[in-house]
Motif scaffolding. Structure first.
Motif, PDB file in Angstrom:
ATOM      1  N   LYS A 102     -19.354 -31.561  -0.423  1.00 45.45           N
ATOM      2  CA  LYS A 102     -19.765 -31.330  -1.801  1.00 45.45           C
ATOM      3  C   LYS A 102     -18.572 -31.383  -2.744  1.00 45.45           C
ATOM      4  CE  LYS A 102     -22.169 -28.014  -4.797  1.00 45.45           C
ATOM      5  NZ  LYS A 102     -22.884 -26.716  -4.862  1.00 45.45           N
ATOM      6  N   ASN A 103     -17.406 -30.878  -2.305  1.00 42.83           N
ATOM      7  CA  ASN A 103     -16.207 -30.868  -3.145  1.00 42.83           C
ATOM      8  C   ASN A 103     -15.473 -32.203  -3.140  1.00 42.83           C
ATOM      9  OD1 ASN A 103     -15.000 -30.943  -0.639  1.00 42.83           O
ATOM     10  ND2 ASN A 103     -14.049 -28.921  -0.779  1.00 42.83           N
ATOM     11  N   ARG A 104     -16.087 -33.226  -2.528  1.00 37.57           N
ATOM     12  CA  ARG A 104     -15.582 -34.612  -2.465  1.00 37.57           C
ATOM     13  C   ARG A 104     -14.478 -34.801  -1.438  1.00 37.57           C
ATOM     14  NH1 ARG A 104     -19.986 -35.924  -3.808  1.00 37.57           N
ATOM     15  NH2 ARG A 104     -19.350 -38.095  -4.059  1.00 37.57           N
ATOM     16  N   GLU A 105     -14.096 -33.747  -0.727  1.00 39.02           N
ATOM     17  CA  GLU A 105     -13.174 -33.925   0.388  1.00 39.02           C
ATOM     18  C   GLU A 105     -13.881 -34.697   1.491  1.00 39.02           C
ATOM     19  OE1 GLU A 105     -11.790 -30.163   1.723  1.00 39.02           O
ATOM     20  OE2 GLU A 105     -10.495 -29.812  -0.021  1.00 39.02           O
ATOM     21  N   THR A 106     -13.110 -35.466   2.259  1.00 31.60           N
ATOM     22  CA  THR A 106     -13.723 -36.241   3.333  1.00 31.60           C
ATOM     23  C   THR A 106     -13.491 -35.568   4.679  1.00 31.60           C
ATOM     24  OG1 THR A 106     -11.725 -37.607   3.606  1.00 31.60           O
ATOM     25  CG2 THR A 106     -13.432 -38.414   2.090  1.00 31.60           C
ATOM     26  N   MET A 107     -14.382 -35.840   5.607  1.00 33.29           N
ATOM     27  CA  MET A 107     -14.227 -35.363   6.983  1.00 33.29           C
ATOM     28  C   MET A 107     -14.690 -36.464   7.928  1.00 33.29           C
ATOM     29  SD  MET A 107     -17.316 -32.585   7.408  1.00 33.29           S
ATOM     30  CE  MET A 107     -18.989 -32.920   6.830  1.00 33.29           C
ATOM     31  N   ILE A 108     -14.088 -36.481   9.095  1.00 33.06           N
ATOM     32  CA  ILE A 108     -14.451 -37.448  10.121  1.00 33.06           C
ATOM     33  C   ILE A 108     -15.473 -36.799  11.036  1.00 33.06           C
ATOM     34  CG2 ILE A 108     -13.606 -38.948  11.968  1.00 33.06           C
ATOM     35  CD1 ILE A 108     -10.838 -38.747  10.635  1.00 33.06           C
ATOM     36  N   THR A 109     -16.573 -37.483  11.287  1.00 32.55           N
ATOM     37  CA  THR A 109     -17.638 -36.903  12.091  1.00 32.55           C
ATOM     38  C   THR A 109     -18.012 -37.809  13.250  1.00 32.55           C
ATOM     39  OG1 THR A 109     -19.381 -37.912  10.732  1.00 32.55           O
ATOM     40  CG2 THR A 109     -18.593 -35.727  10.075  1.00 32.55           C
TER      41      THR A 109
END
Length: 245
Positions: A102-109
């Motif tokens: 939501k805060n536009r940070e990215t994560m690898i999934t």
């Protein structure tokens, strides 16, 4: 009358059993350590458990239902079409993909996605499992970087140990640095002291297509930008952080 009464009792028992089964399923769904979700072929979220909502940083599943998967969830919108093509061709697939919180940070999934079809064989929804592996991937990259650092330090050490001739040693080390950093030029600068007034380049090595640009053995004034570079090297000289990049 007894037959009707027995049928009503059986119906009540069946409904209670079904309700308990649904409640058990819903509990497992909500308490899973992985994110669980159901989406539509058009790219809307139908349902997501608490872990998934928490993973993406939203306040509720209802908030996520207003999202567009391609533009609001995927870090690269084109990834969704690539993944759907993969899933549709084999009914299910596992893959890694970068998404946005939501805060536009990215994560690898790491995801597992299955196509759900109706009685006509048409895909009606997608059911999936998602796990955040950002820290795992970061740890793997740090380990690879550290191994690269050790390998490169060994190459430098071999160049140093190969000869007792100082000039040849400096030349060989600079050649190794050209290879390690895949750069066009490498210099030996002295002294590496941000507080000194002047500095010089005793030796320079370049690739054949890139001629030297610094005068050798000439005292040069220490500019603020150069002094700052030396401060950075002094700060990280024992950590390997400069080398590992």
């Amino acid at each position: 009358m007894h037959r009707i009464s027995d049928m009503m009792l059986l119906k009540k028992i069946w409904e209670e059993a079904l309700q308990k089964s649904e409640e058990k399923y819903r509990t497992l769904y909500q308490e899973s350590f992985d994110g669980l979700f159901i989406t539509t072929p058009s790219g809307k979220i139908l349902d997501m458990n608490r872990k998934g909502v928490e993973m993406f940083g939203y306040d509720s599943m209802e908030e996520m239902q207003s999202l567009n998967l391609a533009t609001d969830v995927y870090a690269r919108p084109e990834d969704r079409q690539r993944i759907l093509k993969l899933v549709n061709s084999g009914n299910s697939a596992e893959y890694e993909v970068e998404v946005k919180r939501k805060n536009r940070e990215t994560m690898i999934t790491h995801c597992s996605l299955t196509a759900v079809k109706d009685e006509t064989g048409t895909i009606s929804s997608y059911r999936g499992i998602i796990r955040d592996i950002t820290e795992k991937k970061r740890a793997e990259e740090e380990r690879r970087a550290y191994l690269r650092f050790l390998k490169n330090m060994d190459r430098v050490n071999r160049a140093i140990q190969a000869t007792n001739d100082l000039q040849q040693t400096m030349s060989d080390v600079l050649d190794v640095l050209l290879s390690i950093f895949e750069c066009d030029r490498a210099w030996l600068a002295y002294p590496c002291d941000p507080e000194t007034a002047t500095w010089q380049v005793p030796m320079e090595r370049t690739r054949p297509e890139y001629p030297g640009v610094l005068p050798l053995g000439i005292e040069l004034p220490m500019e603020p930008a150069g002094a700052n570079i030396y401060r950075i090297f002094k700060k990280y000289r024992w950590t390997g952080k400069i080398w590992s990049g």
